[in-house]
Design an enzyme around this catalytic site. Structure first.
Site, PDB file in Angstrom:
ATOM      1  NE  ARG A   3      17.768 -27.355  -6.155  1.00  0.00           N
ATOM      2  CZ  ARG A   3      18.903 -27.970  -6.442  1.00  0.00           C
ATOM      3  NH1 ARG A   3      19.967 -27.273  -6.787  1.00  0.00           N
ATOM      4  NH2 ARG A   3      18.986 -29.285  -6.370  1.00  0.00           N
ATOM      5  CB  VAL A  42      14.976 -37.402   3.707  1.00  0.00           C
ATOM      6  CG1 VAL A  42      14.359 -36.036   3.948  1.00  0.00           C
ATOM      7  CG2 VAL A  42      16.297 -37.516   4.449  1.00  0.00           C
ATOM      8  CB  ALA A  98      12.946 -36.096 -10.690  1.00  0.00           C
ATOM      9  CB  THR A 115      21.702 -39.066  12.906  1.00  0.00           C
ATOM     10  OG1 THR A 115      20.462 -38.937  12.220  1.00  0.00           O
ATOM     11  CG2 THR A 115      21.450 -39.420  14.353  1.00  0.00           C
ATOM     12  CD  GLU A 159      -1.354  -2.315   2.098  1.00  0.00           C
ATOM     13  OE1 GLU A 159      -0.159  -2.634   1.920  1.00  0.00           O
ATOM     14  OE2 GLU A 159      -2.108  -2.938   2.844  1.00  0.00           O
ATOM     15  N   GLY A 200      16.545 -37.744  -0.629  1.00  0.00           N
ATOM     16  CA  GLY A 200      16.162 -39.046  -1.018  1.00  0.00           C
ATOM     17  C   GLY A 200      14.974 -39.714  -0.356  1.00  0.00           C
ATOM     18  CG  ASP A 227      22.979 -37.596  -5.843  1.00  0.00           C
ATOM     19  OD1 ASP A 227      23.453 -38.682  -6.219  1.00  0.00           O
ATOM     20  OD2 ASP A 227      21.759 -37.392  -5.705  1.00  0.00           O
TER      21      ASP A 227
HETATM   22  C1  AOF Z   1      -0.026  -5.124   4.554  1.00  0.00           C
HETATM   23  N1  AOF Z   1       0.566  -4.921   3.363  1.00  0.00           N
HETATM   24  O1  AOF Z   1       2.121  -5.407   1.845  1.00  0.00           O
HETATM   25  C2  AOF Z   1       2.027  -6.762   3.764  1.00  0.00           C
HETATM   26  C3  AOF Z   1       1.343  -7.012   4.986  1.00  0.00           C
HETATM   27  O2  AOF Z   1       6.854  -6.622  10.102  1.00  0.00           O
HETATM   28  P1  AOF Z   1       5.970  -5.835   9.194  1.00  0.00           P
HETATM   29  O3  AOF Z   1       5.664  -4.472   9.705  1.00  0.00           O
HETATM   30  O4  AOF Z   1       6.447  -5.802   7.756  1.00  0.00           O
HETATM   31  O5  AOF Z   1       4.557  -6.583   9.186  1.00  0.00           O
HETATM   32  C4  AOF Z   1       4.459  -7.865   8.684  1.00  0.00           C
HETATM   33  C5  AOF Z   1       3.022  -8.336   8.748  1.00  0.00           C
HETATM   34  O6  AOF Z   1       2.192  -7.439   8.000  1.00  0.00           O
HETATM   35  C6  AOF Z   1       2.827  -9.691   8.110  1.00  0.00           C
HETATM   36  O7  AOF Z   1       2.981 -10.733   9.055  1.00  0.00           O
HETATM   37  C7  AOF Z   1       1.377  -9.602   7.619  1.00  0.00           C
HETATM   38  O8  AOF Z   1       0.469  -9.812   8.677  1.00  0.00           O
HETATM   39  C8  AOF Z   1       1.286  -8.153   7.177  1.00  0.00           C
HETATM   40  N2  AOF Z   1       1.704  -8.033   5.792  1.00  0.00           N
HETATM   41  N3  AOF Z   1       0.316  -6.196   5.322  1.00  0.00           N
HETATM   42  O9  AOF Z   1      -0.864  -4.313   4.955  1.00  0.00           O
HETATM   43  C9  AOF Z   1       1.577  -5.675   2.931  1.00  0.00           C
HETATM   44  N4  AOF Z   1       3.088  -7.520   3.381  1.00  0.00           N
HETATM   45 ZN    ZN Z   2       0.781  -2.887   6.049  1.00  0.00          ZN
END
Ligand code: AOF
Ligand code: ZN
Length: 363
Positions: A184, A297, A154, A222, A52, A294, A200
């Site tokens: 990844r 796991v 795979a 372990t 936002e 593998g 591997d």
């Molecule tokens: C929003 N807009 O783009 C996101 C949100 O540690 P902070 O301040 O960045 O807060 C993280 C928390 O905010 C996250 O756990 C989730 O609840 C919310 N994420 N909220 O309004 C955003 N990324």
């Molecule tokens: Zn926010």
């Protein structure tokens, strides 16, 4: 244009940053006034501004009386950044369209409530299913404090991971292997057993044409058999976490820890159990875990039903053989009622191979 049109754009912004915001959710926001887009943005990285904030900054003074589309409820808490709900009020928007509610207990409807109490029209649930799917790892993590686990394998068409002599490189083609590298890149951590390291000698990094973000490499070991000369120790481009049992020797641990990118986690029990592993990874803010086996796991994750998603690449080749391993080892189950029930979310052809993505029911 309608609400769905703008929310789709916000969702595509969120999707495009998926995997780079952990332990935060990927979020997109679009500001619209008189049928024109006047701002948009995404949350790029934990610790940085929320979606936002970027979108409203782009909109500037024009944000007054505008509508903002957000893929997740605007936050109401003071975290690493101030509350987005307050910013929306300050900027004088008249309507907020939210795809889905933030289950974070610090938010959980409070953002919506605060906006409504201040006279802003808030509409919730536009394209909710899509938003929930983009947020599935975040929702799982915020609820369980453990990583969302994706198990990758795979195999040949007859489900074999290798031949009877253990040869497995390569059953699937180049395209399928590239596709796996993308996972990844979007995961916080990748996990293998020490036998895979011994057999591997994998590097476990994300090798993509445009570069990638390497996951933390996790090895279950372990008795600390990971060789100091193995790629996960000598190649320093990613962190390595070796998880070991209580009987591991302190001098062996010290040998690994002379490398700045290697950490040994010694459990307070002789055997490594998957629930303890997930607890430790959760504590280290690992939201998504990619398990590359593998067979043994994989079997231990399955036994604990600690699998939320399965990705299988199937090559059009038949290996056969009683002693040739399949992708899941372990002791197995007696009754079909104990099997892991999945539903298929997608299937597609990748190069010569087939890729199936399935999600555990009720995860
Ligand atoms: C929003 N807009 O783009 C996101 C949100 O540690 P902070 O301040 O960045 O807060 C993280 C928390 O905010 C996250 O756990 C989730 O609840 C919310 N994420 N909220 O309004 C955003 N990324
Ligand atoms: Zn926010």
């Amino acid at each position: 244009m309608n609400d769905q049109y703008y929310m789709k754009f916000a969702l595509s912004l969120a999707r495009s940053v998926s995997g780079q915001t952990s332990p935060n959710p990927p979020v997109g926001a679009v500001v619209v006034k008189n049928g024109q887009i006047i701002g948009f943005g995404a949350h790029l990285k934990a610790g940085e501004p929320h979606a936002e904030v970027h979108a409203l900054q782009m909109a500037g003074d024009k944000a007054k009386h505008a509508t903002i589309y957000v893929t997740l409820e605007p936050c109401s808490h003071h975290g690493k950044t101030p509350p987005c709900a307050d910013l929306i009020l300050q900027k004088g928007l008249s309507r907020v369209v939210v795809a889905t509610v933030d289950p974070n207990e610090k938010v959980a409807g409070q953002g919506i409530k605060r906006l409504r109490e201040s006279g802003v029209q808030v509409d919730v649930g536009i394209l909710k299913e899509e938003a929930d799917s983009i947020n599935k790892a975040f929702f799982y993590y915020i609820q369980h404090h453990k990583p969302f686990v994706t198990l990758k394998s795979a195999t040949s068409l007859d489900g074999k991971l290798a031949t009877v002599s253990g040869e497995s490189q390569w059953i699937t083609g180049e395209e399928a292997r590239q596709d796996a590298h993308l996972y990844r890149h979007t995961h916080d951590a990748i996990l293998v057993g020490v036998n895979t390291v011994l057999k591997d000698n994998p590097t476990l990094t994300a090798r993509l044409p445009l570069g990638g973000k390497n996951p933390v490499r996790v090895v279950l070991d372990t008795h600390l058999r990971t060789p100091l000369q193995s790629n996960i120790i000598t190649k320093k481009d990613a962190e390595t976490l070796i998880i070991t049992g209580s009987e591991a020797r302190q001098d062996t641990i010290a040998g690994y820890e002379q490398f700045a990118h290697v950490e040994v986690i010694q459990l307070d029990q002789p055997e490594i159990t998957i629930p303890r592993v997930l607890e430790e990874l959760g504590k280290r803010k690992i939201m998504t875990l990619f398990v590359e086996g593998g067979a043994e796991v994989n079997g231990s994750f399955l036994k604990e039903k600690a699998v939320q998603q399965v990705i299988t690449y199937i090559a059009p080749t038949i290996i056969g053989g009683r002693g040739a391993p399949t992708s899941i080892g372990g002791d197995g189950i007696e009754s079909l009622s104990d099997s892991l029930d999945l539903s298929i979310t997608s299937f597609e052809r990748i190069g010569k191979d087939l890729k199936i993505v399935a999600e555990a029911k009720n995860h």
